[in-house]
Structures are given as C-alpha cells and as structure tokens.
Design a protein around this motif. Structure first.
Motif, short mmCIF file in Angstrom:
data_model
loop_
_atom_site.label_atom_id
_atom_site.label_comp_id
_atom_site.label_asym_id
_atom_site.label_seq_id
_atom_site.Cartn_x
_atom_site.Cartn_y
_atom_site.Cartn_z
N ASP B 274 0.80 -1.24 0.00
CA ASP B 274 0.00 0.00 0.00
C ASP B 274 0.82 1.28 0.00
N ASP B 275 2.14 1.15 0.14
CA ASP B 275 2.99 2.33 0.14
C ASP B 275 2.38 3.47 0.96
N THR B 276 2.16 3.18 2.22
CA THR B 276 1.53 4.13 3.13
C THR B 276 2.54 5.17 3.62
N PRO B 277 2.06 6.29 4.17
CA PRO B 277 2.97 7.28 4.72
C PRO B 277 3.93 6.67 5.74
N ILE B 278 3.46 5.70 6.50
CA ILE B 278 4.33 5.10 7.52
C ILE B 278 5.49 4.35 6.89
N SER B 279 5.20 3.57 5.83
CA SER B 279 6.31 2.82 5.23
C SER B 279 7.28 3.79 4.58
N ARG B 280 6.76 4.86 3.99
CA ARG B 280 7.67 5.85 3.39
C ARG B 280 8.55 6.46 4.47
N THR B 281 7.95 6.76 5.61
CA THR B 281 8.69 7.42 6.68
C THR B 281 9.78 6.53 7.26
N LEU B 282 9.45 5.25 7.41
CA LEU B 282 10.41 4.33 8.01
C LEU B 282 11.34 3.72 6.97
N GLY B 283 11.13 4.08 5.69
CA GLY B 283 12.01 3.54 4.66
C GLY B 283 11.75 2.09 4.36
N LEU B 284 10.50 1.65 4.52
CA LEU B 284 10.14 0.25 4.24
C LEU B 284 9.63 0.15 2.81
N ASP B 285 10.08 -0.85 2.07
CA ASP B 285 9.61 -1.06 0.71
C ASP B 285 8.16 -1.55 0.72
N SER B 286 7.46 -1.24 -0.35
CA SER B 286 6.04 -1.57 -0.37
C SER B 286 5.53 -1.66 -1.81
N ILE B 287 4.40 -2.33 -1.97
CA ILE B 287 3.75 -2.43 -3.27
C ILE B 287 2.67 -1.36 -3.34
N ARG B 288 2.78 -0.49 -4.34
CA ARG B 288 1.84 0.63 -4.47
C ARG B 288 0.66 0.26 -5.36
#
Lengths: 333, 333
Positions: B274-288
């Motif tokens: 979900d490429d959420t604000p939290i994953s962006r903030t913590l530098g976690l990769d995600s599927i958008r």
C-alpha cells in the motif's frame, strides 16, 4: 425496473395524470379533499415518489454538499478525512446524504455549491479549511445557501455558524505537559505560511510559557509542513538550547523526532498535533482533534437552519486532548 | 433566491404553465414545434431547470452512489480513501457527483443503493471491498442498478464490471525483489481472516518461490491486520529461519520491522503493501496500488452502462508496482 410512474399511478387511481402530478408538485392547486384522497391512494399503491419529485415538491434534497478536501501528504490529511467520515455517519442518522465534489479554488467551491443548491441537488453545505479573508460565508449567505463550517471565521463578521477545535487550548495543554515533565526551554516548530490555525496553536504555546514577543521569537522556527522542515527546525532549536518542542503537526513532530534520534537526544520530548497513526506507531505524544464532535455540531447547525432560516448561532470551540503514547520497543534504544 | 419557477417562466413566455411543465417532464406529449419553441425560450430566459426537474425529465441524477468504507486503522484504510478521492475527481470531470452514505452491512448497502436509484438520487453506483459469495452484483443487476466494482468477483458469475489491482503480480514482484537482493528463505506474513485479497497476495509469493503446499505452509504465518500480529509473525518466521518477508499489508510490515529492530536483525528485509505514509517514513519497501487507474476504469464502466445498458465488459486487472525507500537517518543504526 417496473416502478410506478405518474401515468401508471393515475390510471391505477382512476384520476387524471395531471391531478397526481399536481398533488406531488403543486399541492396548493388541488382541493384538500382530493389531495388527501390521492396521497392516501398513492401511499396504498406502494408508490414512492422519486427523490426528484419529492425535491420539487418539498424543495428538499435531503443532501448536504461537501467539497472534497485536497489530498495532502496523507499525514495531517487524515483529519479532514476523519471529519468527513464522521459527518457522513451523523448525517445518515438524520436522513441526509453527503454530496462530494472537488474544487480547485474557494470561488469554484462557492459556484458549485450555489448551483447544487439552486438545482435542488443539496439543501445546505458544510465548509472546511477556513482562512483569513474567507468570503465563502458571506457569498453563500447572500445566495441563501444554508451552511455551517468546520473552522471559525478568522476575521471579519462572526456569522456564528461554525464549530472548531480550540488549537490554542491544545497547544497550551501540550506545553504544560512538557513543563510538567521538567522541560524548561520548550520551542515551537510551526508553519511559515501564516496560517490562522498555525498562529492559533503558537499563541497557546506563548500563553502557557508567558513569553514576551522577543522571547517567543527566540524559541520559534517555521517552515513548510514536511518531515524535512521538522528535522531542520529541531536542529535549529537544539542549537538555541531547546530541550523540548511543541509542533504544529505530527508531520513536523516526526521530522523533529528523526533529528533527536540522529543526535541521540532521547531526552528531548515532543508533542505534535492530530494523533496520527504515525505518531501512535512511533510513540510520539500528540493533541487529538475531536472531529466527531465538530461534525455533530455543524450538522446540527445546518439542520436548524433548514428548520428555521432565521435561527441565530454562536460558534462552538471544541477542546482537543493530549494523547500520550509509550515509546515502542523497537525505538527503545 | 429569485430563481425562475415554472409559473414565472410560463407567464414570461406567454404559454400555459402546463405546457412548460410538459416540455420539461413529458416532452413526448408536446408537439415538436411547440417543444422546440418553449425549450429555446427557456434557454434564452436564462432559466436553468433544477436538477430535480432535470432528473425527472431525463431520468438522470448526474450522481453516483458510493458506500463510505468503514474507517479502519488509518494505515491500510488510506487505500479506499485514496480511491474515493480519485473517483470524486474523475467523476467531476465527467459531470458527475459522488453521493456518499454509510452502511453497516452489504444488505444495507444494496437496499440503500436501490432506493437511491429508484428515487433518481443516483444513476449508478460503485462497489468496493468485494468478498467471496458477494451477492451485491447480482442483486443490483436484478434491480437494474448500473454498477462497477473496485474489486473482482472472487467466485460465482464474472459480470465483468470490475477493475482490480493484481495483488498476485504485486506479491510476485515483491518476492522477486527480495530474491534479487540475495534472500533465500522469504516468509509470508498474512491475514488469518481468509480474505480473498490476502489469499491472492500469498499465491503470488508461492508462485515466485515455486513452493509446494507444505513448503509454503512452513514459511507462512497468519494473524489479524495489526502491528502486534506483524511483530509476532516475524518472531515466528525468524525462528523458522526466514531471512526476509513479504507482508500482506504495511501494518504487518511495520510490526515485522519492529521485531527485526528489537532483535538487531537489520539484515532481514521486508516488503509490505500500500505504500503508506508510515512505510515511506520508516524507509520500508512496499507495493503501491494504482487507485487512480482503478477509479478511471470503474467510472468508464458505469458511464458506458448509462449510455447503453447492454454494454458487455471484461474485468480489468491493474498492475501495482514496487516502491523502494531509503532507510532514513534516524533508523540508520
């Protein structure tokens, strides 16, 4: 879809189509006895007058207009989304739907609201994101569009048709919380855009510390609402000897937090605004805005106007509350 | 509000009120020449027929119904909110508004949609949150309510009126990304609720690794969609020798991350959804998830049905994309 129409109803009731139409659209043109007879028959038939016919007849759409708030960074943007969710729920309990539309400017918003109201697509509207020199309330009032606003009029006439969160009280509480924990040089990280909400929050911080203007300026840093600005602001404040900070948003507080981590200054405490998922996750304290309460207030205000356009209102300031969180294990060191 | 009414218009035009009304509501009852004359005169007069009158005349409300998605934890909940924002914007460009309403159950949602459509308050609707055994499409089709769905029908008849994100392809990409970084024992942290979306994502992970059922089970942990479940799942997977994990959501990925931090296992990589604000903030990769594209597809589908109810559709799977982030400074150690 075999729904009854005016025509099929008329045939069924053995009256002229025009009579049925008049009963629905111009009831004052139909003799009371006939009107009662037709209405009763309509009801018996299971026919449900369409929302369109009902709107024409009653001049009620049972719908409220709301501009879709701009999608912001996904952090503070959750506040307006949270308000919208609460409003949709509350309105439904009173039989009203929410009609959502986008607008690039306040002028476009007002134009669309006037058109929606004129065309009986909405009965009233809810404003958000008030600012200095906001002409929307006056324009809507002039056009006879009932409204209430999440956000006070920051200058000009106080129309009273608003509910807002008392950000000043929230910032006072945040500051006093930090003082209670022993902090003595508490800075303020705010927005450089001159926003009324930001100024109001800063005023609460000034009040709680009893600062004079020079003292307040010495402990204030301002930038945009970004993580980077929060980090830079915190670096600046630390250089000026601050040992804690009140931040105008959780976005800024998050940025400030990254800076205290980088410098290994776990002793520096922060309080942000909005109690977002991010601050909860990182264990950052924050001021929670009671958007449900605001939604209930503004809904009451527009419905009261629909019942009696002459109703007078007084604005309602709703008090936010401090929410504290434990620092999670993964940030313990 | 001095808007023209049917009555004032009739007076102005020198025709009977009934003629004006008929032109608007039952144009087939008025001789073509008269109809053209009245319509032209109406237009010249600046009179804008109300939405209600227009809806009665054209049977078009220029509005689409959308159930307000339940407010979830504020992390993954942003996906449906993001979809809604995109839909409101797109619909506006085509002249349509979104009518938002809450519903506690699918049955209540369908009842409200049928009522809204019957009463001409909406022309069509958009569904979200599809599930196994979802009876909404069939019920709406039977009632003649045009619809399209964000989310495929997971079983039963494929009505084709849907667009969805290809979560399986997304999970494959996440897994291959981790393989490309050298990870060899990549686990899956999923949901225990048996959700079709979760199963689809897990299937992509299984495919990418070429696992047999026993091998897949050995590297799968399941729980609810919470930070705690993510942390517990990661602890379990680490005990089974996993060196990376694909997570069904950023909420789970965040929990898993807290566990890798706690154990000082910075070598364990994660990919969430979900490429959420939290994953962006913590530098976690995600599927958008490309919700804008999904919104455009389902909007096209309902508008095509309004133009021609016999239109046939094929469901559209939209491909998500991997988003990688730098680990921020404050988590560098």
């Amino acid at each position: 879809m075999n729904q009854p129409t005016l025509a099929s109803l008329a045939t069924e009731l053995g009256v002229s189509r025009q009579t049925v139409s008049n009963v629905l659209n111009f009831p004052d043109r139909v003799r009371p006895a006939t009107r009662a007879h037709v209405l009763e028959a309509i009801e018996r038939s299971g026919y449900r007058p369409s929302a369109a016919a009902r709107a024409l007849r009653s001049q009620r759409a049972m719908a409220l207009g709301l501009r879709l708030s701009q999608r912001r960074n996904g952090i503070s943007g959750t506040i307006v989304d949270g308000f919208m969710h609460a409003l949709v729920q509350r309105a439904d309990q009173r039989g009203y739907r929410i009609v959502l539309f986008p607008a690039a400017t306040n002028d476009e918003e007002v134009d669309k609201l006037i058109e929606l109201r004129r065309s009986l697509a909405i009965d009233a509207c809810i404003l958000t994101d008030t600012w200095y020199g906001d002409t929307r309330p006056a324009e809507l009032a002039e056009e006879g569009v009932p409204f209430a606003s999440f956000g006070r009029p920051w200058d000009g006439v106080d129309h009273g048709r608003w509910a807002d969160v008392d950000g000043r009280a929230g910032a006072r509480e945040a500051t006093n919380h930090l003082r209670g924990l022993g902090h003595r040089r508490i800075g303020f990280i705010g927005w450089a855009d001159g926003s009324p909400v930001g100024s109001d929050r800063r005023a609460g911080w000034v009040e709680a510390l009893g600062l004079d203007p020079a003292g307040a300026d010495a402990l204030t840093v301002e930038g945009d609402d970004s993580v980077l600005a929060g980090a830079q602001g915190m670096a600046e404040l630390l250089g000026r000897g601050a040992d804690a900070a009140v931040c105008a948003s959780d976005t800024l507080s998050l940025g400030a937090f990254t800076e205290t981590r980088r410098r290994d200054r776990g002793d520096v405490r922060l309080v942000g605004f909005d109690d977002t998922p991010i601050s909860r996750t990182l264990g950052l304290d924050s001021i929670r805005q009671p958007v449900e309460e605001v939604a209930a207030e503004v809904l009451d205000m527009v419905l009261a106007q629909l019942a009696d356009p002459e109703t007078r209102f007084e604005g309602r300031l709703v008090r936010p509350s401090l929410v504290t969180h434990e620092r999670p294990d993964f940030l313990a060191t």
